[in-house]
Write a protein that holds these residues in place. Structure first.
Motif, PDB file in Angstrom:
ATOM      1  N   PHE A  26      77.410 111.281 -22.677  1.00  0.00           N
ATOM      2  CA  PHE A  26      76.952 112.081 -23.810  1.00  0.00           C
ATOM      3  C   PHE A  26      77.408 111.434 -25.110  1.00  0.00           C
ATOM      4  O   PHE A  26      78.604 111.175 -25.274  1.00  0.00           O
ATOM      5  CB  PHE A  26      77.553 113.490 -23.754  1.00  0.00           C
ATOM      6  CG  PHE A  26      77.012 114.341 -22.655  1.00  0.00           C
ATOM      7  CD1 PHE A  26      75.725 114.841 -22.721  1.00  0.00           C
ATOM      8  CD2 PHE A  26      77.800 114.657 -21.549  1.00  0.00           C
ATOM      9  CE1 PHE A  26      75.224 115.639 -21.707  1.00  0.00           C
ATOM     10  CE2 PHE A  26      77.305 115.455 -20.533  1.00  0.00           C
ATOM     11  CZ  PHE A  26      76.009 115.939 -20.614  1.00  0.00           C
ATOM     12  N   THR A  28      78.665 111.757 -28.673  1.00  0.00           N
ATOM     13  CA  THR A  28      79.234 112.814 -29.510  1.00  0.00           C
ATOM     14  C   THR A  28      79.703 112.178 -30.814  1.00  0.00           C
ATOM     15  O   THR A  28      79.793 110.955 -30.900  1.00  0.00           O
ATOM     16  CB  THR A  28      80.445 113.495 -28.832  1.00  0.00           C
ATOM     17  OG1 THR A  28      81.531 112.573 -28.802  1.00  0.00           O
ATOM     18  CG2 THR A  28      80.130 113.956 -27.433  1.00  0.00           C
ATOM     19  N   VAL A  33      81.050 110.248 -24.581  1.00  0.00           N
ATOM     20  CA  VAL A  33      81.831 110.882 -23.519  1.00  0.00           C
ATOM     21  C   VAL A  33      81.168 110.570 -22.194  1.00  0.00           C
ATOM     22  O   VAL A  33      79.994 110.867 -21.983  1.00  0.00           O
ATOM     23  CB  VAL A  33      81.882 112.413 -23.704  1.00  0.00           C
ATOM     24  CG1 VAL A  33      82.491 113.068 -22.479  1.00  0.00           C
ATOM     25  CG2 VAL A  33      82.664 112.773 -24.948  1.00  0.00           C
ATOM     26  N   ALA A  35      80.634 111.591 -18.771  1.00  0.00           N
ATOM     27  CA  ALA A  35      80.856 112.798 -17.983  1.00  0.00           C
ATOM     28  C   ALA A  35      80.857 112.472 -16.492  1.00  0.00           C
ATOM     29  O   ALA A  35      81.666 112.996 -15.735  1.00  0.00           O
ATOM     30  CB  ALA A  35      79.789 113.833 -18.301  1.00  0.00           C
ATOM     31  N   PRO A  54      88.841 119.622 -11.992  1.00  0.00           N
ATOM     32  CA  PRO A  54      89.377 120.224 -13.207  1.00  0.00           C
ATOM     33  C   PRO A  54      88.289 120.527 -14.233  1.00  0.00           C
ATOM     34  O   PRO A  54      87.216 119.921 -14.207  1.00  0.00           O
ATOM     35  CB  PRO A  54      90.349 119.186 -13.745  1.00  0.00           C
ATOM     36  CG  PRO A  54      89.957 117.909 -13.106  1.00  0.00           C
ATOM     37  CD  PRO A  54      89.353 118.245 -11.795  1.00  0.00           C
ATOM     38  N   SER A  55      88.590 121.446 -15.109  1.00  0.00           N
ATOM     39  CA  SER A  55      87.649 121.844 -16.149  1.00  0.00           C
ATOM     40  C   SER A  55      87.238 120.635 -16.981  1.00  0.00           C
ATOM     41  O   SER A  55      88.071 119.838 -17.381  1.00  0.00           O
ATOM     42  CB  SER A  55      88.313 122.899 -17.035  1.00  0.00           C
ATOM     43  OG  SER A  55      87.429 123.260 -18.055  1.00  0.00           O
ATOM     44  N   GLY A  56      85.937 120.502 -17.215  1.00  0.00           N
ATOM     45  CA  GLY A  56      85.446 119.403 -18.046  1.00  0.00           C
ATOM     46  C   GLY A  56      85.216 118.108 -17.281  1.00  0.00           C
ATOM     47  O   GLY A  56      84.984 117.072 -17.896  1.00  0.00           O
ATOM     48  N   CYS A  57      85.243 118.155 -15.946  1.00  0.00           N
ATOM     49  CA  CYS A  57      85.115 116.912 -15.182  1.00  0.00           C
ATOM     50  C   CYS A  57      83.662 116.560 -14.890  1.00  0.00           C
ATOM     51  O   CYS A  57      83.376 115.509 -14.336  1.00  0.00           O
ATOM     52  CB  CYS A  57      85.904 116.979 -13.887  1.00  0.00           C
ATOM     53  SG  CYS A  57      85.141 117.994 -12.625  1.00  0.00           S
ATOM     54  N   LYS A  59      81.195 118.878 -13.474  1.00  0.00           N
ATOM     55  CA  LYS A  59      80.568 119.595 -12.365  1.00  0.00           C
ATOM     56  C   LYS A  59      79.230 120.206 -12.784  1.00  0.00           C
ATOM     57  O   LYS A  59      78.213 120.035 -12.109  1.00  0.00           O
ATOM     58  CB  LYS A  59      81.504 120.705 -11.857  1.00  0.00           C
ATOM     59  CG  LYS A  59      82.870 120.217 -11.443  1.00  0.00           C
ATOM     60  CD  LYS A  59      83.753 121.340 -10.924  1.00  0.00           C
ATOM     61  CE  LYS A  59      84.146 122.370 -11.967  1.00  0.00           C
ATOM     62  NZ  LYS A  59      85.016 121.860 -13.040  1.00  0.00           N
ATOM     63  N   SER A  60      79.256 120.907 -13.908  1.00  0.00           N
ATOM     64  CA  SER A  60      78.011 121.540 -14.370  1.00  0.00           C
ATOM     65  C   SER A  60      76.975 120.479 -14.714  1.00  0.00           C
ATOM     66  O   SER A  60      75.781 120.663 -14.460  1.00  0.00           O
ATOM     67  CB  SER A  60      78.281 122.413 -15.595  1.00  0.00           C
ATOM     68  OG  SER A  60      79.154 123.456 -15.270  1.00  0.00           O
ATOM     69  N   THR A  61      77.454 119.369 -15.290  1.00  0.00           N
ATOM     70  CA  THR A  61      76.537 118.280 -15.626  1.00  0.00           C
ATOM     71  C   THR A  61      75.856 117.764 -14.359  1.00  0.00           C
ATOM     72  O   THR A  61      74.639 117.537 -14.337  1.00  0.00           O
ATOM     73  CB  THR A  61      77.311 117.147 -16.319  1.00  0.00           C
ATOM     74  OG1 THR A  61      78.005 117.687 -17.436  1.00  0.00           O
ATOM     75  CG2 THR A  61      76.377 116.046 -16.765  1.00  0.00           C
ATOM     76  N   GLN A  96      76.506 128.997 -14.762  1.00  0.00           N
ATOM     77  CA  GLN A  96      77.887 129.383 -15.055  1.00  0.00           C
ATOM     78  C   GLN A  96      77.928 130.479 -16.125  1.00  0.00           C
ATOM     79  O   GLN A  96      78.689 131.417 -16.039  1.00  0.00           O
ATOM     80  CB  GLN A  96      78.646 128.142 -15.538  1.00  0.00           C
ATOM     81  CG  GLN A  96      80.103 128.360 -15.849  1.00  0.00           C
ATOM     82  CD  GLN A  96      80.836 127.039 -16.066  1.00  0.00           C
ATOM     83  OE1 GLN A  96      80.219 125.991 -16.253  1.00  0.00           O
ATOM     84  NE2 GLN A  96      82.141 127.085 -16.037  1.00  0.00           N
ATOM     85  N   GLU A 173      80.004 128.351 -10.286  1.00  0.00           N
ATOM     86  CA  GLU A 173      81.031 129.399 -10.422  1.00  0.00           C
ATOM     87  C   GLU A 173      80.444 130.804 -10.468  1.00  0.00           C
ATOM     88  O   GLU A 173      80.696 131.564 -11.404  1.00  0.00           O
ATOM     89  CB  GLU A 173      81.870 129.157 -11.677  1.00  0.00           C
ATOM     90  CG  GLU A 173      82.632 127.859 -11.607  1.00  0.00           C
ATOM     91  CD  GLU A 173      83.646 127.753 -12.733  1.00  0.00           C
ATOM     92  OE1 GLU A 173      84.351 128.737 -12.981  1.00  0.00           O
ATOM     93  OE2 GLU A 173      83.729 126.675 -13.341  1.00  0.00           O
ATOM     94  N   HIS A 206      86.477 127.163  -8.679  1.00  0.00           N
ATOM     95  CA  HIS A 206      87.849 126.764  -9.000  1.00  0.00           C
ATOM     96  C   HIS A 206      88.813 127.343  -7.977  1.00  0.00           C
ATOM     97  O   HIS A 206      90.003 127.121  -8.043  1.00  0.00           O
ATOM     98  CB  HIS A 206      88.233 127.264 -10.401  1.00  0.00           C
ATOM     99  CG  HIS A 206      87.642 126.451 -11.495  1.00  0.00           C
ATOM    100  ND1 HIS A 206      88.035 125.162 -11.742  1.00  0.00           N
ATOM    101  CD2 HIS A 206      86.665 126.714 -12.387  1.00  0.00           C
ATOM    102  CE1 HIS A 206      87.333 124.677 -12.744  1.00  0.00           C
ATOM    103  NE2 HIS A 206      86.489 125.600 -13.150  1.00  0.00           N
ATOM    104  N   ARG A 224      87.831 113.480 -16.279  1.00  0.00           N
ATOM    105  CA  ARG A 224      86.957 112.547 -16.972  1.00  0.00           C
ATOM    106  C   ARG A 224      87.366 111.079 -16.876  1.00  0.00           C
ATOM    107  O   ARG A 224      88.510 110.765 -17.119  1.00  0.00           O
ATOM    108  CB  ARG A 224      86.877 112.941 -18.438  1.00  0.00           C
ATOM    109  CG  ARG A 224      85.619 113.694 -18.658  1.00  0.00           C
ATOM    110  CD  ARG A 224      85.304 114.102 -20.035  1.00  0.00           C
ATOM    111  NE  ARG A 224      86.272 113.854 -21.046  1.00  0.00           N
ATOM    112  CZ  ARG A 224      86.457 114.697 -22.075  1.00  0.00           C
ATOM    113  NH1 ARG A 224      85.789 115.798 -22.139  1.00  0.00           N
ATOM    114  NH2 ARG A 224      87.314 114.383 -23.013  1.00  0.00           N
TER     115      ARG A 224
END
Ligand SMILES: Nc1ncnc2c1ncn2[C@@H]1O[C@H](COP(=O)(O)OP(=O)(O)OP(=O)(O)O)[C@@H](O)[C@H]1O
Ligand SMILES: [Mg+2]
Lengths: 283, 254
Positions: A26, A28, A33, A35, A54-57, A59-61, A96, A173, A206, A224
């Motif tokens: 991404f 920015t 970044v 991802a 972990p958060s921000g790793c 997954k949603s992407t 999510q 999630e 999680h 990341r």
């Protein structure tokens, strides 16, 4: 619970979903970044796979790419051997974020995918009611989302996606805002539906216990850039009763995941703090 | 959103409102009686109320009332159809939006009523001029609020639509439009107010039909109680339209 193990022949068939060497970056204001970094994965038909990290790793992407909602990635996603460009009719997603339609009642929300595919009203209402009952919201059909709790809204979103009857279910999630008991019950329900409909399910969570309890395999991602850190085969027998959960083997899986995730989460927090410190020092 | 959850307080709020107005009128009445307000500028509320019957019977109020309401209805219908359509168009074509959005906003605060001579030339001294003035005045807020509503549709709702493979047309009718309705209604209510002000104002200015002309007549005859009575009728029209708008909103947005 009438959950039977999948026939071996089916589970061994060709992957229904293949993710091949995905890189996602991404742009920015503070630079690029990364991802996802060369993520590959193959999922068998009927498999239940959890993704944990972990958060921000990323997954949603990863889910957005598989669901055809995110473009601009390198690599390849294929379903049943066919390359995916854009949303695929075999895939149903639970997001999510809260995603119910506030202007529609619970029933109308769950009916939505059926309405789009042109199912007659009486028929689709009947089907929707079944899925509403399945997520434990019977009696709330005519309520609007504003009148529901966060967890109830999330269940409406799950029912809505189930009504789409996708071959592959991506859930990001979905149980996050539920209490432990409801989470367990709903997890069981989803598993039951999944096995009945022979659905392939990918679940981001999680909750380590939940992942071990539900999954055939668990994908652990690094902080990341998101990479595949480990794929864990959960070869515990099904159905997984409270006895299974209390067993030593179960405990070993949980411990393994714990240590994997602790490493990544620690690294993630350190890096993020470093980043903020550097940013603070900047001009 | 919150109105849906509002507990019904019964008739209490309405009664409170009426009591408030009654108290205000009594206060004015008192101030005039003791000479603090000039009765040649502000007539006594009791006189105004007393003149209602006279104004209704002698001045064809019902007919004028209906005319003003009709003009309003036409203007609001035009504002809704044209305003929402332009809003949708500007939202779609971002170049067009960037080029015009500021102008539309500027137009919203312009004293449109001063353009009446131009409209007189274009449409003649007729109800059409009045409707078009109302339309022009009510249009900008509807356009702006429609754009705002459409562009603030939550991304995840669009993602839901995409994942269910909606066509662009379904995306618009089933997700974007319903999710923008609350904002659009804010625009419509503002547009309604602007339209009504301008309609009555132009009736007044060009001395053509409706309640505005009646206000003009009575004021020129120096019938102050009558003038205020006629203004009360304009308020009734406004309240009526507002109530209809809120009904429609509750029916459409749940
Ligand atoms: N549209 C975007 N623009 C810029 N950066 C993005 C965008 N979407 C995601 N990212 C970045 O990509 C990384 C991965 O995000 P993602 O949402 O996939 O994480 P996640 O694993 O789902 O986290 P969580 O568990 O908190 O939901 C994050 O660092 C995020 O900042
Ligand atoms: Mg996420």
């Amino acid at each position: 619970m009438s959950v039977l193990p999948l026939p071996k022949a089916q589970a061994a068939a060709d992957p229904i979903l293949a993710v091949d060497d995905i890189v996602m970056e991404f742009p920015t204001p503070d630079g690029v970044v990364k991802a996802l970094d060369h993520v590959s994965l193959s999922v068998r038909a009927g498999e239940f796979l959890s993704v944990i990290g972990p958060s921000g790793c990323g997954k949603s992407t990863l889910f957005n790419i598989v669901g055809g909602l995110q473009r601009g990635y390198q690599g390849r996603v294929s379903i049943g051997g066919e390359a995916v460009e854009g949303p695929h009719p075999a895939i149903g997603m639970v997001f999510q974020e809260e995603s119910t339609f506030p202007w529609r009642t619970v029933l109308q929300n769950v009916e939505f995918p059926l309405e789009i595919s042109g199912v007659a009203k009486a028929r689709r209402q009947e089907m929707a009611r079944r899925f509403i009952a399945m997520v434990g919201l019977g009696g709330f059909e005519n309520r609007y989302p504003a009148e529901l709790s966060g967890g109830m809204k999330q269940r409406v979103a799950i029912a809505r996606t189930l009504a789409f009857e996708p071959k592959i279910l991506l859930m990001d999630e979905p149980f996050a805002s539920l209490d432990e008991q409801t989470r367990l019950l709903l997890g069981d329900k989803v598993l039951q539906i999944q096995q009945e409909l022979q659905q392939t399910t990918l679940l981001i969570t999680h909750n380590i216990t939940e992942a071990v309890q539900l999954s055939d395999r668990i994908l652990v991602m690094t902080y990341r850039p998101g990479r595949v850190k480990r794929i864990l085969d959960i070869d515990l027998p099904r159905p997984r009763t409270s006895e299974t959960i209390g067993s030593e083997a179960f405990g070993r899986f949980v411990a393994q995941l714990w240590s994997d995730l602790r490493d990544e989460a620690t690294r993630g927090m350190d890096e993020q703090q470093e980043l903020m410190r550097n940013a603070g020092r900047g001009p | 959103m919150t109105s849906r959850l509002r507990i019904d307080d019964g008739p209490l709020p309405a009664l409170m409102g009426l009591a408030g107005i009654a108290a205000l009128l009594l206060l004015i009445e008192g101030l005039i009686s003791v000479g603090l307000l000039n009765p040649f500028i502000v007539p006594k509320p009791s006189q105004v109320i007393g003149s209602f019957y006279r104004v209704v019977v002698e001045e064809n109020v019902l007919e004028r009332f209906v005319l003003t309401i009709k003009e309003c209805l036409f203007a609001v219908a035009l504002v809704t159809i044209v305003g929402v359509s332009i809003g949708v168009l500007l939202h779609r074509v971002s170049l067009l939006r960037q080029a015009t959005e500021t102008w539309v906003a500027a137009f919203a605060s312009a004293p449109v009523v001063l353009m009446y001579p131009l409209f007189l030339v274009m449409f003649g001294r007729s109800a059409l001029t009045i409707v078009m003035m109302g339309f022009a005045a009510g249009l900008p807020p509807v356009i702006l609020k429609t754009i705002e509503g459409l562009s603030s549709t939550r991304r995840v709702l669009l993602a839901v639509g995409q994942s269910f493979k909606l066509t662009p047309r379904q995306m618009f009718w089933k997700i974007q439009l319903p999710s923008s309705l609350p904002a659009i209604f804010v625009g419509l209510k503002l547009g309604l107010i602007f339209a009504l002000i301008n309609i009555v104002g132009v009736e007044f200015l060009i001395n053509f039909g409706g309640l505005g002309q009646l206000i003009n007549d009575l004021a020129e005859r120096y019938d102050l109680p009558g003038t205020y009575a006629a203004i009360s009728f304009v308020v009734v029209v406004s309240v009526g339209f507002f109530m209809i708008a809120e009904r429609a909103e509750r029916w459409l947005i749940r």
